[in-house]
Design a protein around this motif. Structure first.
Motif, PDB file in Angstrom:
ATOM      1  N   TRP A   1      -6.973   2.765  -2.459  1.00 56.84           N
ATOM      2  CA  TRP A   1      -5.797   3.598  -2.233  1.00 56.84           C
ATOM      3  C   TRP A   1      -5.768   4.821  -3.150  1.00 56.84           C
ATOM      4  CZ3 TRP A   1      -2.407  -1.388  -2.815  1.00 56.84           C
ATOM      5  CH2 TRP A   1      -2.583  -2.193  -1.684  1.00 56.84           C
TER       6      TRP A   1
ATOM      7  N   ARG B   1       0.767   4.140  -2.893  1.00 57.57           N
ATOM      8  CA  ARG B   1       0.304   5.484  -2.530  1.00 57.57           C
ATOM      9  C   ARG B   1       1.365   6.551  -2.774  1.00 57.57           C
ATOM     10  NH1 ARG B   1      -4.369   6.279   0.317  1.00 57.57           N
ATOM     11  NH2 ARG B   1      -5.383   4.482   1.307  1.00 57.57           N
TER      12      ARG B   1
ATOM     13  N   GLU C   1       0.822  -1.208   0.000  1.00 57.31           N
ATOM     14  CA  GLU C   1       0.000   0.000   0.000  1.00 57.31           C
ATOM     15  C   GLU C   1       0.858   1.260   0.000  1.00 57.31           C
ATOM     16  OE1 GLU C   1      -3.373   2.319   2.721  1.00 57.31           O
ATOM     17  OE2 GLU C   1      -2.850   0.225   3.164  1.00 57.31           O
TER      18      GLU C   1
END
Length: 402
Positions: free
Chosen positions: A114, A89, A85
């Motif tokens: 996300w 991001r 993640e």
């Protein structure tokens, strides 16, 4: 390498260092799925673009460790690992889904949660479900460009992966009217930098096309092995008679049964249609034999032989015969999808793409073509599609290596 001089003239620079160096528009790439294709992609990208940071994602720990140990990825983690993640991001420019179709929805849902806004592509051999999921689950479906490298091996998993798997192979891309020209250009350059060739297809044509050239041949190869196995005695003496042609024709039958069963059902309609057509073709051969029709059988064999000889030889384009095609773009959406699909349909190989922005609303699409395909048909079809086109040969710069 094709170089543009200060006066705008294009020439081929004969410089080994220049030819071996690649720059990528992507500084950080995630590869989800480190099987045969995903791991080979990581290896090829690492070889072609050493400065690109690659994160590998896979559910199998041994596979992750193997990719990291080989130096093909900077890091490797499971899908649920927070590092995935964080990477998506904060730094990822491109994610490549090299997973089975069944895993696609989960990855799309993660990317959506996300708010990932980078480029997305895949290597999945069937597109119907993936396309539907992209429209339903992705908040920015225009950033998804379907892809499919036409390469593989009878070996499975990361153990069969190698960095040269895609060299000289065709890599299908399926842009549409929403695809940003810059996105296609960046992905095209990334793929050709690994010495693969990009072929553009309409999205709705993909599954039917690969059924004929990939999925049906696999079932036919499996059928040939089944036939030989039925007639082999306990000592397998018949198998000892199998010459190179038989081995070449059946090599792909050694692929993973589970993988190919999944592919077959993912593309069941197109595959079953192709198999029925194949059944009729084989039946026509049998009919000619049973009726003693030598002329018919000879004609059938001749047509197949002529079609086989017409296939292009290994891709070794001549840098003495490169051609630039310049196409003005005047606020027309889908121009890249239209032009590249037309080029692919007449057998032309696009070595590189450049976009010259003239004003905010106007640009010129510049394609560098190798010496493949029918340039005459390309010109006719582009003009018929409403494009203004200009062609010019590319000069070879003499003594560039001095």
């Amino acid at each position: 390498m094709v170089v543009r001089a200060e006066d705008g003239t294009l020439f081929v620079e004969d410089n080994e260092d220049a030819l071996d160096s690649h720059e990528s528009a992507f500084s950080s790439i995630a590869i989800a799925g480190l099987g045969l294709i995903g791991a080979s992609l990581a290896a090829a990208l690492q070889a072609a673009y050493p400065s690109v940071e690659i994160l590998g994602i896979d559910t199998d720990e041994a596979t992750r460790l193997g990719a990291k140990e080989k130096g093909w990825v900077a890091e490797a983690c499971a899908p649920e690992d927070p590092r995935f993640e964080d990477f998506m991001r904060n730094q990822c420019d491109l994610i490549v889904l090299a997973t089975p179709v069944a895993a696609v929805d989960d990855y799309f849902e993660r990317l959506a949660s996300w708010d990932y806004r980078g480029l997305i592509t895949d290597t999945i051999s069937t597109k119907a479900h993936v396309l539907a999921s992209a429209e339903t689950l992705l908040p920015y479906p225009e950033n998804y460009i379907p892809g499919h490298p036409m390469a593989g091996s009878e070996q499975n998993g990361i153990a069969g992966a190698r960095e040269d798997l895609f060299q000289g192979s065709n890599w299908i891309l399926c842009p549409d009217e929403r695809t940003a020209p810059e996105h296609f250009q960046q992905l095209h350059e990334l793929i050709t930098g690994m010495d693969a060739r990009v072929v553009s297809l309409h999205r709705e044509d993909h599954d039917k096309a690969v059924a004929i050239v990939s999925h049906v041949p696999h079932i036919v190869a499996s059928s040939l092995m089944a036939l030989a196995s039925r007639h082999a005695d306990d000592s397998l003496s018949l198998m000892r008679l199998a010459a190179g042609g038989f081995k070449d024709s059946t090599r792909i039958a050694a692929g993973s049964p589970q993988l190919w069963c999944g592919i077959a059902f993912d593309n069941a309609q197109a595959l079953s249609g192709g198999l029925r057509e194949m059944q009729a073709i084989i039946g026509s051969y049998a009919d000619a034999l049973e009726t003693g029709n030598r002329a018919e059988l000879t004609e059938q064999l001749a047509q197949a032989a002529e079609a086989r000889r017409a296939l292009p030889a290994a891709w070794v384009p001549s840098t003495d015969n490169l051609l630039e095609v310049r196409i003005p773009m005047r606020n027309r959406t889908g121009v890249v999808a239209e032009v590249t699909t037309i080029a692919s349909s007449v057998g032309c190989n696009i070595q590189s793409i450049d976009i010259d922005h003239i004003t905010e609303g106007n640009a010129v699409l510049s394609l560098i073509l190798t010496d493949e395909g029918d340039i005459g048909k390309l010109s006719i079809q582009l003009i018929a599609a409403g494009f203004s086109v200009s062609f010019s040969p590319i000069l070879v710069k003499e003594n560039a290596h001095v």
